[in-house]
Design an enzyme around this catalytic site. Structure first.
Site, mmCIF file in Angstrom:
data_model
loop_
_atom_site.group_PDB
_atom_site.id
_atom_site.type_symbol
_atom_site.label_atom_id
_atom_site.label_comp_id
_atom_site.label_asym_id
_atom_site.label_seq_id
_atom_site.Cartn_x
_atom_site.Cartn_y
_atom_site.Cartn_z
ATOM 1 N N ARG A 105 -11.252 0.133 -8.458
ATOM 2 C CA ARG A 105 -10.577 1.098 -8.881
ATOM 3 C C ARG A 105 -11.124 1.203 -10.374
ATOM 4 N NH1 ARG A 105 -5.275 1.492 -6.074
ATOM 5 N NH2 ARG A 105 -5.793 0.986 -4.160
ATOM 6 N N ASN A 157 1.077 3.014 -1.969
ATOM 7 C CA ASN A 157 1.941 3.769 -3.485
ATOM 8 C C ASN A 157 1.541 5.257 -4.337
ATOM 9 O OD1 ASN A 157 3.061 1.253 -3.381
ATOM 10 N ND2 ASN A 157 1.773 0.653 -5.545
ATOM 11 N N ASN A 197 -10.065 -4.788 -4.690
ATOM 12 C CA ASN A 197 -8.917 -3.646 -5.673
ATOM 13 C C ASN A 197 -9.452 -3.239 -7.061
ATOM 14 O OD1 ASN A 197 -5.648 -4.231 -4.797
ATOM 15 N ND2 ASN A 197 -7.287 -2.471 -4.385
ATOM 16 N N ASP A 234 0.860 -1.144 0.291
ATOM 17 C CA ASP A 234 0.154 -0.130 0.474
ATOM 18 C C ASP A 234 0.931 1.092 0.218
ATOM 19 O OD1 ASP A 234 0.963 0.566 2.385
ATOM 20 O OD2 ASP A 234 -0.838 0.075 3.819
#
Ligand code: FPP
Length: 203
Positions: free
Chosen positions: A85, A36, A82, A34
């Site tokens: 996203r 980023n 995820n 995580d």
């Protein structure tokens, strides 16, 4: 932060005399990838740059963990959550994953690293599935550190899979309902890490 500082921050692996003591290493380290996006924001860069930089950090971590003698390293790189996203970011992440697998294969071979994945692979693009299979194939005779990528992994999903496996074991007569104990649960779950960290804390 230097590489050795990174490792020291990960865990207390020093002997009472303050020297690095390999016998105090955790056997299994797991890292949640995580930070980023936050890293990129701090630098005024697009989020995707943060992901690309995260890939470089992963290389350093894999090399260092293998060098110091970690038995198993698990990277939680893409959770089942995820998928929410934006599509361009998802496309970039899948491309990056494919690129990581192709690019890092020589390193995995050179460092004798075993390779595996957890998570539902069938939802990933064909090209990513292909590179995962190819990496598993080329690394199959390796005997060193295990690297496991958790891709499209979800904790609840793991519980569903575990319950289904137990139900099958009962159905085929391998175990009875009354014999379900912690050892059975352990057999059907992914091995627990001795140390869990977040990539954002290791930068
Ligand atoms: C989380 O940071 C990071 C990710 C979801 C990206 C992980 C990277 C890949 C799947 C591709 C490369 C894979 C490897 C193994 C190198 P974030 O975007 O949630 O950042 P934030 O925590 O700052 O919001």
């Amino acid at each position: 932060m230097t590489r050795s500082q990174t490792i020291q921050k990960t865990s207390n692996m020093d002997s009472p005399s303050g020297e690095f003591d390999p016998s105090r290493l955790p056997a299994h380290i797991a890292i949640i990838m995580d930070g980023n996006g936050r890293w990129a924001k701090l630098k005024g860069l697009p989020r995707v740059e943060g992901h690309a930089q995260g890939m470089q950090t992963v290389r350093t971590i894999v090399e260092e963990c293998s060098r110091i003698g970690i038995h198993q390293l698990t990277l939680f790189c893409f959770s089942s959550e995820n998928w929410k996203r934006p599509q361009p970011e998802l496309d970039f992440l899948m491309q990056l994953l494919e690129c990581y697998l192709v690019q890092e294969r020589p390193l995995l071979l050179e460092k004798n690293i075993r390779f595996s994945t957890i998570g539902r692979k069938e939802m990933l693009p064909d090209s990513v599935q292909h590179e995962i299979d190819e990496t598993i194939r080329v690394c199959r005779d390796n005997t060193g550190m295990g690297l496991c990528l958790a891709i499209n992994y979800g904790g609840r999903q793991e519980i569903v899979d575990a319950v289904q496996k137990i139900a099958s074991l009962i159905k085929e007569g391998s175990i009875s309902v009354n014999s379900i104990d912690e050892s059975v649960i352990k057999r059907v779950l992914f091995p627990s890490p001795a140390l869990m960290n977040r990539l954002s804390l290791l930068r």
